[in-house]
Design a protein around this motif. Sequence first.
Motif, PDB file in Angstrom:
ATOM      1  N   VAL A 135     130.770  27.189   8.581  1.00 27.43           N
ATOM      2  CA  VAL A 135     131.763  27.068   7.254  1.00 27.43           C
ATOM      3  C   VAL A 135     130.792  28.184   6.699  1.00 27.43           C
ATOM      4  O   VAL A 135     131.270  28.912   5.698  1.00 27.43           O
ATOM      5  CB  VAL A 135     131.335  25.767   6.538  1.00 27.43           C
ATOM      6  CG1 VAL A 135     131.426  25.670   5.138  1.00 27.43           C
ATOM      7  CG2 VAL A 135     132.166  24.666   7.215  1.00 27.43           C
ATOM      8  N   PHE A 136     129.453  28.363   6.713  1.00 29.61           N
ATOM      9  CA  PHE A 136     128.545  29.198   6.241  1.00 29.61           C
ATOM     10  C   PHE A 136     129.229  30.646   6.356  1.00 29.61           C
ATOM     11  O   PHE A 136     129.135  31.620   5.475  1.00 29.61           O
ATOM     12  CB  PHE A 136     127.152  29.234   6.453  1.00 29.61           C
ATOM     13  CG  PHE A 136     126.132  30.285   5.880  1.00 29.61           C
ATOM     14  CD1 PHE A 136     125.841  30.367   4.659  1.00 29.61           C
ATOM     15  CD2 PHE A 136     125.786  31.158   7.003  1.00 29.61           C
ATOM     16  CE1 PHE A 136     124.998  31.469   4.594  1.00 29.61           C
ATOM     17  CE2 PHE A 136     124.900  32.268   6.641  1.00 29.61           C
ATOM     18  CZ  PHE A 136     124.577  32.462   5.384  1.00 29.61           C
ATOM     19  N   VAL A 137     129.124  31.116   7.813  1.00 29.09           N
ATOM     20  CA  VAL A 137     129.660  32.421   8.226  1.00 29.09           C
ATOM     21  C   VAL A 137     131.245  32.580   7.821  1.00 29.09           C
ATOM     22  O   VAL A 137     131.526  33.500   7.441  1.00 29.09           O
ATOM     23  CB  VAL A 137     129.594  32.417   9.513  1.00 29.09           C
ATOM     24  CG1 VAL A 137     130.089  33.759  10.172  1.00 29.09           C
ATOM     25  CG2 VAL A 137     128.198  32.395  10.192  1.00 29.09           C
ATOM     26  N   GLY A 138     131.964  31.528   7.726  1.00 23.94           N
ATOM     27  CA  GLY A 138     133.369  31.716   7.506  1.00 23.94           C
ATOM     28  C   GLY A 138     133.634  32.036   6.041  1.00 23.94           C
ATOM     29  O   GLY A 138     134.251  32.755   5.629  1.00 23.94           O
ATOM     30  N   CYS A 139     132.868  31.138   5.261  1.00 22.22           N
ATOM     31  CA  CYS A 139     132.994  31.621   3.711  1.00 22.22           C
ATOM     32  C   CYS A 139     132.327  33.033   3.490  1.00 22.22           C
ATOM     33  O   CYS A 139     133.097  33.938   2.572  1.00 22.22           O
ATOM     34  CB  CYS A 139     132.127  30.529   2.910  1.00 22.22           C
ATOM     35  SG  CYS A 139     132.896  28.874   2.974  1.00 22.22           S
ATOM     36  N   ARG A 140     131.381  33.528   3.949  1.00 16.14           N
ATOM     37  CA  ARG A 140     130.552  34.739   3.570  1.00 16.14           C
ATOM     38  C   ARG A 140     131.796  35.647   4.231  1.00 16.14           C
ATOM     39  O   ARG A 140     131.800  36.744   3.554  1.00 16.14           O
ATOM     40  CB  ARG A 140     129.382  34.814   4.292  1.00 16.14           C
ATOM     41  CG  ARG A 140     128.341  34.046   3.703  1.00 16.14           C
ATOM     42  CD  ARG A 140     128.322  34.389   2.210  1.00 16.14           C
ATOM     43  NE  ARG A 140     127.388  33.273   1.477  1.00 16.14           N
ATOM     44  CZ  ARG A 140     126.131  33.389   1.245  1.00 16.14           C
ATOM     45  NH1 ARG A 140     125.503  34.349   1.938  1.00 16.14           N
ATOM     46  NH2 ARG A 140     125.339  32.457   0.735  1.00 16.14           N
ATOM     47  N   THR A 141     132.188  35.642   5.452  1.00 15.97           N
ATOM     48  CA  THR A 141     133.065  36.542   6.142  1.00 15.97           C
ATOM     49  C   THR A 141     134.519  36.579   5.248  1.00 15.97           C
ATOM     50  O   THR A 141     134.924  37.909   5.152  1.00 15.97           O
ATOM     51  CB  THR A 141     133.640  36.068   7.374  1.00 15.97           C
ATOM     52  OG1 THR A 141     132.210  35.854   8.166  1.00 15.97           O
ATOM     53  CG2 THR A 141     134.383  37.156   8.237  1.00 15.97           C
ATOM     54  N   PHE A 142     134.848  35.601   4.831  1.00 16.25           N
ATOM     55  CA  PHE A 142     136.122  35.580   3.892  1.00 16.25           C
ATOM     56  C   PHE A 142     135.901  36.497   2.393  1.00 16.25           C
ATOM     57  O   PHE A 142     136.599  37.291   2.301  1.00 16.25           O
ATOM     58  CB  PHE A 142     136.578  34.239   3.561  1.00 16.25           C
ATOM     59  CG  PHE A 142     137.831  34.264   2.527  1.00 16.25           C
ATOM     60  CD1 PHE A 142     139.135  34.494   3.078  1.00 16.25           C
ATOM     61  CD2 PHE A 142     137.772  33.907   1.287  1.00 16.25           C
ATOM     62  CE1 PHE A 142     140.034  34.461   2.093  1.00 16.25           C
ATOM     63  CE2 PHE A 142     138.650  33.895   0.436  1.00 16.25           C
ATOM     64  CZ  PHE A 142     139.942  34.016   0.933  1.00 16.25           C
ATOM     65  N   LYS A 143     134.543  36.442   2.011  1.00 18.17           N
ATOM     66  CA  LYS A 143     134.394  37.022   0.884  1.00 18.17           C
ATOM     67  C   LYS A 143     134.097  38.388   1.112  1.00 18.17           C
ATOM     68  O   LYS A 143     134.828  39.107   0.380  1.00 18.17           O
ATOM     69  CB  LYS A 143     133.029  36.407   0.294  1.00 18.17           C
ATOM     70  CG  LYS A 143     132.522  37.113  -1.008  1.00 18.17           C
ATOM     71  CD  LYS A 143     131.316  36.572  -1.576  1.00 18.17           C
ATOM     72  CE  LYS A 143     130.756  37.095  -2.775  1.00 18.17           C
ATOM     73  NZ  LYS A 143     129.455  36.760  -3.266  1.00 18.17           N
ATOM     74  N   VAL A 144     133.631  38.894   2.045  1.00 18.62           N
ATOM     75  CA  VAL A 144     133.660  40.446   2.557  1.00 18.62           C
ATOM     76  C   VAL A 144     134.883  40.890   2.712  1.00 18.62           C
ATOM     77  O   VAL A 144     135.163  42.009   2.490  1.00 18.62           O
ATOM     78  CB  VAL A 144     132.627  40.606   3.890  1.00 18.62           C
ATOM     79  CG1 VAL A 144     132.677  41.964   4.160  1.00 18.62           C
ATOM     80  CG2 VAL A 144     131.268  40.213   3.674  1.00 18.62           C
ATOM     81  N   ALA A 145     135.842  40.077   3.482  1.00 16.39           N
ATOM     82  CA  ALA A 145     137.106  40.478   3.725  1.00 16.39           C
ATOM     83  C   ALA A 145     137.896  40.673   2.553  1.00 16.39           C
ATOM     84  O   ALA A 145     138.572  41.756   2.498  1.00 16.39           O
ATOM     85  CB  ALA A 145     137.810  39.608   4.841  1.00 16.39           C
ATOM     86  N   VAL A 146     137.779  39.861   1.728  1.00 14.77           N
ATOM     87  CA  VAL A 146     138.499  39.837   0.242  1.00 14.77           C
ATOM     88  C   VAL A 146     138.122  41.248  -0.371  1.00 14.77           C
ATOM     89  O   VAL A 146     138.577  42.090  -1.050  1.00 14.77           O
ATOM     90  CB  VAL A 146     138.341  38.894  -0.510  1.00 14.77           C
ATOM     91  CG1 VAL A 146     138.568  38.946  -2.016  1.00 14.77           C
ATOM     92  CG2 VAL A 146     138.820  37.649  -0.025  1.00 14.77           C
ATOM     93  N   LEU A 147     136.723  41.596  -0.418  1.00 12.70           N
ATOM     94  CA  LEU A 147     136.280  42.896  -1.086  1.00 12.70           C
ATOM     95  C   LEU A 147     136.551  43.981  -0.344  1.00 12.70           C
ATOM     96  O   LEU A 147     137.274  44.924  -1.131  1.00 12.70           O
ATOM     97  CB  LEU A 147     134.468  42.764  -1.045  1.00 12.70           C
ATOM     98  CG  LEU A 147     134.058  41.741  -1.938  1.00 12.70           C
ATOM     99  CD1 LEU A 147     132.344  41.662  -1.705  1.00 12.70           C
ATOM    100  CD2 LEU A 147     134.295  42.155  -3.406  1.00 12.70           C
TER     101      LEU A 147
END
Length: 393
Positions: A135-147
């Motif tokens: 969950v930690f990696v997924g949320c951070r990865t999603f944020k970076v992908a959105v940016l």
Amino acid sequence: MINSVPMSILKGLEPVILYALAAGLVFFGLSLKKHKRKVLLVPIWALLARSFWGIHHFLWIPGLSFQFGMLNIITVFCAPLILNAIENPLIFHERDTRARSLWISYKLYNNPRMLPLALTAESKGSIETDRNLLVFVGCRTFKVAVLFGVRAALKAAMEVVFGTLRIIEISPSREPMIRRLISNQLTSRDLQLRIFTTAYWLIETMAQLELGHLLLAIVFVVLLRFDRPEEWPPLFGHPREAYTLRRFWSRFWHRLLSPSVATWGRAFADKVLRSRDQKTAKNLIVAFFVFTVSGLAHVAVNWRLGQPALDRDLLYFWVTFLAITIEVAVAKLWTDISSRYSLRLVSTGLFGRTLDYAKFVYVFGFLIWLTPRLVYAKTYESIMLQARADTPL
């Protein structure tokens, strides 16, 4: 075999090794008595300076040169604070205490934001379930992908809206906004270009830093399990916190350099001011110190990377400091007036909500006024320098 390896990669190892040696000296310093640690600052700073000198070898990886240069500067300010953080020396030579000492050293070193530390907690990597880590990696990865997605969308939109950008559109004559608005010279295309430029610059900076933060978090939280996920909070706050310039920089924007620099600034203010009761004056000195050092740090990194218009880096932070100072003074004046004349109800209801939205417009308006003065100048001078270099004698 070695000839197939790009020379830039081989050269890039040198500043990394030098930085690792500097970090090793900081760790070693924590094993000395407190009054002896200062002697290590000279070799630590020398290694960091030599590492900083080689940051241009990372230019083949977008953004890495700048981030590694800033990391060196952050460590310059953090190293003395780390060496001064504990009273008693750590013990590395005994097997039963070595792991614990290394863990404490790591925790002190890997905390440039000066987040609260629990050095008495369990030493290495408290147990996290795979689900929590996912969950930690997924949320951070999603944020970076959105940016990066927003960044790509902005770039595509700029190409559609503006097509071929003419150099005159980013020339020095186009940098002023308010003056040209008053004289009716500011066109809708000018305003659109400023808005796109500012938004792209903000998103680009956030995306690069969040990507670096994500990669490091994966290493230390997921792979090595030295840290817990909550020990790696997001670099940037929520945009709703950025409704004033002061909150934009203190609540929303990342705080990687400012905590350590502010500590030095407070020590400097105490030396300058005779009375420590002068709270307002001290806050001004500390804030000016932080913004000045931040500006000079950007100047130093961009100078080493061969970027032009270095004066604009410092000017950007000085103008921001001046604007925040005025903003705080106006806010204090409004608080005094509203309490004296019972105007608190004016800031509630529909008018209050409208005022909140107006604050965000004001912050972004300030940014679209100031940011092009930085980006335009650097882009324009780079193009002109390249044109002169390409012109045959």
